[in-house]
Design a protein around this motif. Sequence first.
Motif, PDB file in Angstrom:
ATOM      1  N   GLY A  58       0.774  -1.227   0.000  1.00 30.47           N
ATOM      2  CA  GLY A  58       0.000   0.000   0.000  1.00 30.47           C
ATOM      3  C   GLY A  58       0.806   1.277   0.000  1.00 30.47           C
ATOM      4  N   PHE A  59       2.053   1.229  -0.455  1.00 27.80           N
ATOM      5  CA  PHE A  59       2.853   2.445  -0.531  1.00 27.80           C
ATOM      6  C   PHE A  59       2.473   3.231  -1.784  1.00 27.80           C
ATOM      7  N   THR A  60       2.025   4.467  -1.606  1.00 32.93           N
ATOM      8  CA  THR A  60       1.588   5.291  -2.726  1.00 32.93           C
ATOM      9  C   THR A  60       2.368   6.595  -2.859  1.00 32.93           C
ATOM     10  N   SER A  61       3.247   6.896  -1.929  1.00 32.44           N
ATOM     11  CA  SER A  61       4.091   8.078  -2.081  1.00 32.44           C
ATOM     12  C   SER A  61       5.301   7.981  -1.167  1.00 32.44           C
ATOM     13  N   ALA A  62       6.376   8.624  -1.592  1.00 31.21           N
ATOM     14  CA  ALA A  62       7.587   8.736  -0.776  1.00 31.21           C
ATOM     15  C   ALA A  62       8.248  10.065  -1.108  1.00 31.21           C
ATOM     16  N   LYS A  63       8.780  10.708  -0.083  1.00 35.31           N
ATOM     17  CA  LYS A  63       9.381  12.030  -0.263  1.00 35.31           C
ATOM     18  C   LYS A  63      10.608  12.141   0.621  1.00 35.31           C
ATOM     19  N   ALA A  64      11.605  12.894   0.160  1.00 35.30           N
ATOM     20  CA  ALA A  64      12.820  13.090   0.942  1.00 35.30           C
ATOM     21  C   ALA A  64      13.506  14.379   0.529  1.00 35.30           C
ATOM     22  N   THR A  65      14.257  14.941   1.460  1.00 33.46           N
ATOM     23  CA  THR A  65      15.148  16.066   1.180  1.00 33.46           C
ATOM     24  C   THR A  65      16.564  15.621   1.507  1.00 33.46           C
ATOM     25  N   TRP A  66      17.517  15.974   0.642  1.00 31.95           N
ATOM     26  CA  TRP A  66      18.912  15.645   0.926  1.00 31.95           C
ATOM     27  C   TRP A  66      19.829  16.723   0.370  1.00 31.95           C
ATOM     28  N   THR A  67      21.041  16.725   0.865  1.00 31.66           N
ATOM     29  CA  THR A  67      22.073  17.632   0.372  1.00 31.66           C
ATOM     30  C   THR A  67      22.948  16.888  -0.615  1.00 31.66           C
ATOM     31  N   VAL A  68      23.108  17.435  -1.820  1.00 30.00           N
ATOM     32  CA  VAL A  68      23.917  16.765  -2.837  1.00 30.00           C
ATOM     33  C   VAL A  68      25.353  16.660  -2.343  1.00 30.00           C
ATOM     34  N   PRO A  69      25.885  15.450  -2.218  1.00 33.74           N
ATOM     35  CA  PRO A  69      27.267  15.313  -1.738  1.00 33.74           C
ATOM     36  C   PRO A  69      28.272  15.674  -2.822  1.00 33.74           C
ATOM     37  N   SER A  70      29.393  16.201  -2.422  1.00 34.03           N
ATOM     38  CA  SER A  70      30.498  16.404  -3.350  1.00 34.03           C
ATOM     39  C   SER A  70      31.263  15.096  -3.474  1.00 34.03           C
ATOM     40  N   VAL A  71      32.052  14.966  -4.531  1.00 36.15           N
ATOM     41  CA  VAL A  71      32.897  13.794  -4.695  1.00 36.15           C
ATOM     42  C   VAL A  71      34.331  14.257  -4.885  1.00 36.15           C
ATOM     43  N   SER A  72      35.259  13.508  -4.309  1.00 38.57           N
ATOM     44  CA  SER A  72      36.670  13.838  -4.429  1.00 38.57           C
ATOM     45  C   SER A  72      37.298  13.046  -5.567  1.00 38.57           C
ATOM     46  N   ALA A  73      38.467  13.496  -5.993  1.00 36.06           N
ATOM     47  CA  ALA A  73      39.151  12.885  -7.124  1.00 36.06           C
ATOM     48  C   ALA A  73      39.559  11.447  -6.818  1.00 36.06           C
ATOM     49  N   THR A  74      39.408  10.596  -7.812  1.00 32.47           N
ATOM     50  CA  THR A  74      39.838   9.204  -7.717  1.00 32.47           C
ATOM     51  C   THR A  74      40.631   8.871  -8.972  1.00 32.47           C
ATOM     52  N   SER A  75      41.466   7.860  -8.890  1.00 27.00           N
ATOM     53  CA  SER A  75      42.330   7.510 -10.023  1.00 27.00           C
ATOM     54  C   SER A  75      41.555   6.880 -11.167  1.00 27.00           C
ATOM     55  N   THR A  76      40.386   6.310 -10.856  1.00 25.23           N
ATOM     56  CA  THR A  76      39.507   5.749 -11.873  1.00 25.23           C
ATOM     57  C   THR A  76      38.118   6.342 -11.687  1.00 25.23           C
ATOM     58  N   SER A  77      37.233   6.116 -12.645  1.00 27.04           N
ATOM     59  CA  SER A  77      35.879   6.648 -12.550  1.00 27.04           C
ATOM     60  C   SER A  77      35.105   5.960 -11.426  1.00 27.04           C
ATOM     61  N   THR A  78      34.372   6.753 -10.657  1.00 31.56           N
ATOM     62  CA  THR A  78      33.576   6.247  -9.540  1.00 31.56           C
ATOM     63  C   THR A  78      32.205   6.899  -9.581  1.00 31.56           C
ATOM     64  N   TYR A  79      31.208   6.241  -8.972  1.00 31.84           N
ATOM     65  CA  TYR A  79      29.822   6.636  -9.176  1.00 31.84           C
ATOM     66  C   TYR A  79      29.011   6.579  -7.881  1.00 31.84           C
ATOM     67  N   SER A  80      28.002   7.455  -7.787  1.00 37.05           N
ATOM     68  CA  SER A  80      27.053   7.393  -6.680  1.00 37.05           C
ATOM     69  C   SER A  80      25.783   8.152  -7.045  1.00 37.05           C
ATOM     70  N   SER A  81      24.650   7.700  -6.523  1.00 41.34           N
ATOM     71  CA  SER A  81      23.381   8.389  -6.749  1.00 41.34           C
ATOM     72  C   SER A  81      22.538   8.335  -5.484  1.00 41.34           C
ATOM     73  N   ALA A  82      21.901   9.456  -5.168  1.00 43.13           N
ATOM     74  CA  ALA A  82      20.976   9.558  -4.029  1.00 43.13           C
ATOM     75  C   ALA A  82      19.573   9.644  -4.587  1.00 43.13           C
ATOM     76  N   TRP A  83      18.658   8.849  -4.027  1.00 47.79           N
ATOM     77  CA  TRP A  83      17.320   8.844  -4.606  1.00 47.79           C
ATOM     78  C   TRP A  83      16.250   8.430  -3.612  1.00 47.79           C
ATOM     79  N   VAL A  84      15.002   8.703  -4.019  1.00 48.34           N
ATOM     80  CA  VAL A  84      13.812   8.260  -3.300  1.00 48.34           C
ATOM     81  C   VAL A  84      12.936   7.508  -4.294  1.00 48.34           C
ATOM     82  N   GLY A  85      12.308   6.416  -3.851  1.00 54.54           N
ATOM     83  CA  GLY A  85      11.518   5.638  -4.790  1.00 54.54           C
ATOM     84  C   GLY A  85      10.484   4.752  -4.128  1.00 54.54           C
TER      85      GLY A  85
END
Length: 243
Positions: A58-85
Amino acid sequence: MSRNPRLLVLVSGAALAFATASVPALATDTNAADHLISHAHNASYSSNWSGYAETGSGFTSAKATWTVPSVSATSTSTYSSAWVGIDGDGNSNLIQTGTESDYVNGHAEYSAWWEILPAYSVTISGMTISPGDSITASVAKSSGTKWVISLTDDTTGKSWSATKTYSGAGQSAEYVQEAPTVGGSQAAVAHFSTFSFSGLTVNGANPGLVSSEKIILRQNNVDYSTPSDPNSAGNGFSVSYTG
């Protein structure tokens, strides 16, 4: 930019369930697989999810507030995503929206996106996302199979909203910091700054998070992304890179 859907495999004892998860807006040719591999110490472990999930019906809605994080340099490509669903934990459906914080080809990249599986995800054009921005996002059923997906950058005042068709079962609601699989392989986790999810709601009410619902992102026996215990109100938590 399109993103391929990801498959979440949940393992709890002998039980096996299938679900799905987001893929980062800036990653191309992506195809991910989540694995909640064990339940111990009042937490679950996943190869690319961290955060909290409410399960049931019976889940019909979800909501969130967040602060977009910064990312620091890495020697290879790295990934992250913040989400609500909604959905994605225990079934093969998912409707979600969020932001991306990646370090790709020698520079940081940030964006906003939405996704309804099994279709590819879509970058939200016309929004410039920066680290430190406050984001408020939601997915909410309006009527029948019509759902409203919304994302607002509270810092810049820019907002986006669209009504889409979605027919998932509404069996879970998630607040997640995630690392995808990119190009068929599990991506390394971006070195993101500690940030917080706050003002969480499910069906318009406080989700009442508890620490046993915590999901820790673990790869190769290393905990890379770890959520805190919920705040005293049960409607917020922080996430830290711990690799």
